[in-house]
Design an enzyme around this catalytic site. Structure first.
Site, PDB file in Angstrom:
ATOM      1  N   PRO A 173       0.784  -1.239   0.000  1.00  0.00           N
ATOM      2  CA  PRO A 173       0.000   0.000   0.000  1.00  0.00           C
ATOM      3  C   PRO A 173       0.817   1.290   0.000  1.00  0.00           C
ATOM      4  O   PRO A 173       0.797   2.072   0.961  1.00  0.00           O
ATOM      5  CB  PRO A 173      -0.841  -0.132   1.273  1.00  0.00           C
ATOM      6  N   CYS A 174       1.501   1.547  -1.100  1.00  0.00           N
ATOM      7  CA  CYS A 174       2.260   2.790  -1.209  1.00  0.00           C
ATOM      8  C   CYS A 174       1.340   4.007  -1.196  1.00  0.00           C
ATOM      9  O   CYS A 174       1.795   5.128  -0.933  1.00  0.00           O
ATOM     10  CB  CYS A 174       3.136   2.776  -2.458  1.00  0.00           C
ATOM     11  N   HIS A 175       0.035   3.796  -1.441  1.00  0.00           N
ATOM     12  CA  HIS A 175      -0.907   4.917  -1.388  1.00  0.00           C
ATOM     13  C   HIS A 175      -1.097   5.444   0.035  1.00  0.00           C
ATOM     14  O   HIS A 175      -1.617   6.543   0.223  1.00  0.00           O
ATOM     15  CB  HIS A 175      -2.269   4.498  -1.972  1.00  0.00           C
TER      16      HIS A 175
END
Length: 208
Positions: A173-175
């Site tokens: 989850p780089c978001h």
């Protein structure tokens, strides 16, 4: 491109590929007509409320999950093909698991993915990606906080580069990484998608 929430079929953009044959042809072009041995990786398209995604799996590991509109996707596909042999179109059992878990995630039923991942990158990048996977659903962190956690507080920009090089969107989850001032920062899938993902997870609008 603006995505309305709650996420659902009405909000989803049209499919990126008109047919499986078109997807297969594009996969070949991404690999520059690569010939030679066919490897164990298979690529499948997955439709989500935020657009078409491309999933590349072996029988045992997920190697890539990207939005089809990501500019870097052709280069990433070509790189995997060089490393593992020509990638063919096909939907493995693991790809079906990815599709099912994404559907439950977008439906608000799943908060933690359970999938075997294969990372391709430097030791530093792999460390960053592993730490991304530990950011809890509904929470965010910053590049600086990750760098400090790694014992390298001056490496904020390197963390940001590794974050941007992540090839397994949503599941890694780089978001969930935002700017130190709380603002949304660059996201390969587009800031509208980043905002939509954070809104899905937190239930409130994210900053701009």
């Amino acid at each position: 491109m603006q995505f309305d929430l709650p996420l659902g079929p009405a909000a989803a953009p049209p499919p990126e590929f008109a047919s499986e044959a078109e997807f297969t042809a594009m996969l070949g072009r991404w690999q520059s007509g690569k010939t030679g041995r066919t490897g164990q990786l298979r690529a499948a398209r997955i439709e989500t409320p935020l657009g078409t995604m491309v999933c590349v799996c072996s029988a045992d590991h997920l190697h890539l999950l990207e939005f089809a509109s990501r500019p870097e996707l052709p280069r990433e596909i070509a790189d995997l093909g060089k490393r593992h042999g020509k990638i063919s179109a096909g939907r493995t059992g693991l790809a079906r698991r990815v599709e099912d878990q994404l559907a439950r995630y977008f439906g608000g039923e799943l908060r933690a993915f359970e999938l075997p991942l294969a990372f391709s990158g430097s030791a530093f990048a792999k460390d960053v990606w592993s730490r991304l996977c530990k950011i809890p659903y509904g929470l965010t962190t910053t590049y600086g906080a990750i760098a400090a956690e790694m014992g390298r507080p001056a490496a904020t920009r390197a963390v940001a580069r590794a974050n941007g090089a992540n090839r397994i969107a949503i599941i890694v989850p780089c978001h969930r990484v935002i700017g130190a001032d709380g603002a949304l920062t660059g996201y390969a899938g587009g800031l509208d998608r980043k905002r939509a993902l954070l809104t899905l997870e937190t239930g409130v609008g994210a900053g701009t």
